[in-house]
Design an enzyme around this catalytic site. Structure first.
Site, PDB file in Angstrom:
ATOM      1  N   GLU A   1      -3.782   3.954   6.768  1.00 13.53           N
ATOM      2  CA  GLU A   1      -3.772   3.671   5.324  1.00 13.53           C
ATOM      3  C   GLU A   1      -4.451   4.837   4.590  1.00 13.53           C
ATOM      4  OE1 GLU A   1      -4.571  -0.374   4.116  1.00 13.53           O
ATOM      5  OE2 GLU A   1      -5.560   0.287   2.280  1.00 13.53           O
TER       6      GLU A   1
ATOM      7  N   ARG B   1       0.833  -1.222   0.000  1.00 11.86           N
ATOM      8  CA  ARG B   1       0.000   0.000   0.000  1.00 11.86           C
ATOM      9  C   ARG B   1       0.866   1.270   0.000  1.00 11.86           C
ATOM     10  NH1 ARG B   1      -2.288  -3.420  -1.279  1.00 11.86           N
ATOM     11  NH2 ARG B   1      -4.028  -4.543  -0.347  1.00 11.86           N
TER      12      ARG B   1
ATOM     13  N   SER C   1     -10.155   0.330   4.328  1.00 11.39           N
ATOM     14  CA  SER C   1      -9.324   0.007   5.493  1.00 11.39           C
ATOM     15  C   SER C   1      -8.694   1.280   6.044  1.00 11.39           C
ATOM     16  CB  SER C   1      -8.219  -0.975   5.105  1.00 11.39           C
ATOM     17  OG  SER C   1      -8.802  -2.172   4.675  1.00 11.39           O
TER      18      SER C   1
HETATM   19  C1  LIG Z   1     -15.387   0.752   0.312  1.00  8.22           C
HETATM   20  C2  LIG Z   1     -13.903   0.851   0.048  1.00  8.22           C
HETATM   21  C3  LIG Z   1     -13.176  -0.292  -0.185  1.00  8.22           C
HETATM   22  C4  LIG Z   1     -11.793  -0.212  -0.445  1.00  8.22           C
HETATM   23  N1  LIG Z   1     -11.103  -1.360  -0.699  1.00  8.22           N
HETATM   24  C5  LIG Z   1      -9.779  -1.276  -0.994  1.00  8.22           C
HETATM   25  C6  LIG Z   1      -9.032  -2.466  -1.289  1.00  8.22           C
HETATM   26  O1  LIG Z   1      -9.562  -3.574  -1.327  1.00  8.22           O
HETATM   27  N2  LIG Z   1      -7.715  -2.322  -1.555  1.00  8.22           N
HETATM   28  C7  LIG Z   1      -7.080  -1.107  -1.539  1.00  8.22           C
HETATM   29  O2  LIG Z   1      -5.872  -1.036  -1.795  1.00  8.22           O
HETATM   30  N3  LIG Z   1      -7.766   0.026  -1.251  1.00  8.22           N
HETATM   31  C8  LIG Z   1      -9.086  -0.028  -0.991  1.00  8.22           C
HETATM   32  N4  LIG Z   1      -9.775   1.117  -0.701  1.00  8.22           N
HETATM   33  C9  LIG Z   1      -9.061   2.414  -0.652  1.00  8.22           C
HETATM   34  C10 LIG Z   1      -9.069   3.165  -1.998  1.00  8.22           C
HETATM   35  O3  LIG Z   1     -10.151   2.755  -2.786  1.00  8.22           O
HETATM   36  C11 LIG Z   1      -7.772   2.973  -2.786  1.00  8.22           C
HETATM   37  O4  LIG Z   1      -6.663   3.390  -2.054  1.00  8.22           O
HETATM   38  C12 LIG Z   1      -7.813   3.727  -4.133  1.00  8.22           C
HETATM   39  O5  LIG Z   1      -6.808   3.217  -4.951  1.00  8.22           O
HETATM   40  C13 LIG Z   1      -7.665   5.231  -3.988  1.00  8.22           C
HETATM   41  O6  LIG Z   1      -7.847   5.804  -5.269  1.00  8.22           O
HETATM   42  P1  LIG Z   1      -8.546   7.225  -5.466  1.00  8.22           P
HETATM   43  O7  LIG Z   1      -8.540   7.528  -6.914  1.00  8.22           O
HETATM   44  O8  LIG Z   1      -9.852   7.270  -4.795  1.00  8.22           O
HETATM   45  O9  LIG Z   1      -7.500   8.159  -4.745  1.00  8.22           O
HETATM   46  P2  LIG Z   1      -7.749   9.420  -3.703  1.00  8.22           P
HETATM   47  O10 LIG Z   1      -8.427   8.857  -2.522  1.00  8.22           O
HETATM   48  O11 LIG Z   1      -8.457  10.495  -4.447  1.00  8.22           O
HETATM   49  O12 LIG Z   1      -6.286   9.830  -3.420  1.00  8.22           O
HETATM   50  C14 LIG Z   1      -5.413   8.963  -2.719  1.00  8.22           C
HETATM   51  C15 LIG Z   1      -3.965   9.456  -2.926  1.00  8.22           C
HETATM   52  O13 LIG Z   1      -3.605   9.257  -4.295  1.00  8.22           O
HETATM   53  C16 LIG Z   1      -3.155  10.478  -4.857  1.00  8.22           C
HETATM   54  N5  LIG Z   1      -3.568  10.497  -6.264  1.00  8.22           N
HETATM   55  C17 LIG Z   1      -4.823  10.330  -6.760  1.00  8.22           C
HETATM   56  N6  LIG Z   1      -4.794  10.431  -8.109  1.00  8.22           N
HETATM   57  C18 LIG Z   1      -3.515  10.667  -8.461  1.00  8.22           C
HETATM   58  C19 LIG Z   1      -2.841  10.910  -9.703  1.00  8.22           C
HETATM   59  N7  LIG Z   1      -3.497  10.920 -10.872  1.00  8.22           N
HETATM   60  N8  LIG Z   1      -1.501  11.151  -9.675  1.00  8.22           N
HETATM   61  C20 LIG Z   1      -0.814  11.154  -8.508  1.00  8.22           C
HETATM   62  N9  LIG Z   1      -1.388  10.941  -7.304  1.00  8.22           N
HETATM   63  C21 LIG Z   1      -2.727  10.708  -7.282  1.00  8.22           C
HETATM   64  C22 LIG Z   1      -3.838  11.577  -4.040  1.00  8.22           C
HETATM   65  O14 LIG Z   1      -3.138  12.795  -4.115  1.00  8.22           O
HETATM   66  C23 LIG Z   1      -3.790  10.946  -2.643  1.00  8.22           C
HETATM   67  O15 LIG Z   1      -2.517  11.142  -2.080  1.00  8.22           O
HETATM   68  C24 LIG Z   1     -11.150   1.055  -0.445  1.00  8.22           C
HETATM   69  C25 LIG Z   1     -11.905   2.214  -0.224  1.00  8.22           C
HETATM   70  C26 LIG Z   1     -13.272   2.118   0.023  1.00  8.22           C
HETATM   71  C27 LIG Z   1     -14.068   3.377   0.226  1.00  8.22           C
END
Ligand SMILES: Cc1cc2nc3c(=O)[nH]c(=O)nc-3n(C[C@H](O)[C@H](O)[C@H](O)COP(=O)(O)OP(=O)(O)OC[C@H]3O[C@@H](n4cnc5c(N)ncnc54)[C@H](O)[C@@H]3O)c2cc1C
Length: 301
Positions: A294, A175, A224
């Protein structure tokens, strides 16, 4: 900053600016203050132009799908970049790889993965958020992580230059990735193994079923809350410490999965932050283990 000051300092772009934009509407936790400015670039060249011409002291943060973010109540200073234009959601399939815009939602990618039988990418389809966000956090589930399938990614650095990074340049760990915080991922290339569409669909369905059975659905959460410490499960530590029953304001640990925190709709970011701090303290006191968030905590308190 007010809107007039902002406008004077911002480059003239082809994309859109929004001022004082409430970030709670862009995050799964549904809390947090506003972005001073939100910028939605028209394309990569527009993003480059913005970065090359903005005031050098103006902070920039990139927002993905907001599924792993705790935006604090004071909001985010400076400019929040959102890759929402259709050009950041494009998909191109080649014989052994797929090239996706970084703003593409994983659950939109799912249709292509199923229809084209793109084996090895099934896990990604059930993770909320965008492809770019998945790379930043090395998102994973069901025994796979994006680092297992990432070939390369196109990024724009803080000077507005476009760079092509290979998998190893991201220094992936559990992660976690390591690349400069001002890099904005704009395009991601993933490898796949061709399989039958039926097989891929079946795997995706099974994984969705597993989530339904084991994880809370339809709640305001960020998934998480804490990383699993080596050889341990964060949820077990939380349960053993008694922190699973904590509630602060409208924030509590989910009764179904105590490493998921949830906002009942009345919580603000500081309730959630206080809850995380208290869970950490109880786990440290009772189990002697230091939990690491996380969820990304960002912005002003
Ligand atoms: C119900 C639920 C279930 C989940 N299950 C999982 C799971 O099974 N496994 C898991 O790993 N995670 C899980 N997550 C967490 C989350 O979905 C992941 O971490 C996801 O990859 C975050 O992506 P995001 O686009 O929403 O990023 P954001 O939440 O918008 O941002 C997260 C970080 O990424 C950076 N970021 C976003 N886009 C970019 C870009 N284009 N360039 C550079 N940096 C960027 C942001 O600046 C920030 O630091 C879950 C979340 C929820 C709500």
């Amino acid at each position: 900053m007010n809107e007039t000051e902002n406008l004077q300092n911002l480059p003239v772009v082809r994309g859109e600016y929004k001022f004082n934009e409430a970030l709670k509407n862009y995050t799964w936790l549904n809390v947090g203050g506003p972005a001073d400015v939100m910028f939605m670039p028209k394309d990569v060249a527009d993003l480059q132009y913005f970065l090359q011409n903005k005031d050098e002291n103006m902070p920039v943060f990139v927002l993905g799908g907001g599924s792993n973010l705790l935006v604090r109540d004071g909001g985010i200073e400076g400019v929040v970049v959102k890759l929402s234009d259709a050009c950041f959601r494009e998909i191109k399939i080649e014989s052994d790889r797929i090239i996706c815009g970084a703003g593409l939602l994983n659950n939109v990618l799912k249709k292509t993965v199923e229809n084209e039988g793109l084996g090895g990418l099934e896990f990604l389809c059930s993770i909320p958020g965008c492809v770019g966000g998945a790379v930043r956090s090395n998102a994973g589930c069901f025994g796979r992580e994006i680092s297992d399938v990432l070939i390369s990614a196109k990024v724009v650095n803080g000077n507005g230059e476009v760079l092509e990074l290979r998998n190893k340049d991201f220094h992936f760990a559990y992660r976690h990735s390591e690349f400069p915080s001002d890099f904005i991922i704009v395009e991601v290339t993933l490898g796949y193994e061709r399989q039958s569409s039926e097989d891929v669909k079946k795997t995706i369905e099974q994984q969705a079923e597993y989530r339904k059975a084991h994880q809370p659905q339809g709640i305001r959460t960020a998934g998480s809350t804490f990383k699993n410490p080596p050889q341990m499960r964060a949820w077990e530590l939380i349960k053993n410490s008694g922190a699973d029953k904590l509630k602060i304001g409208g924030a509590q640990m989910s009764l179904q999965h105590c490493n998921f925190l949830q906002n009942d709709g009345t919580s603000n970011a500081s309730d959630i932050e206080d809850l995380c701090d208290e869970v950490k303290r109880m786990v440290k006191d009772k189990c002697g283990v230091e939990l690491e968030l996380e969820v990304n905590k960002v912005g002003r308190r």
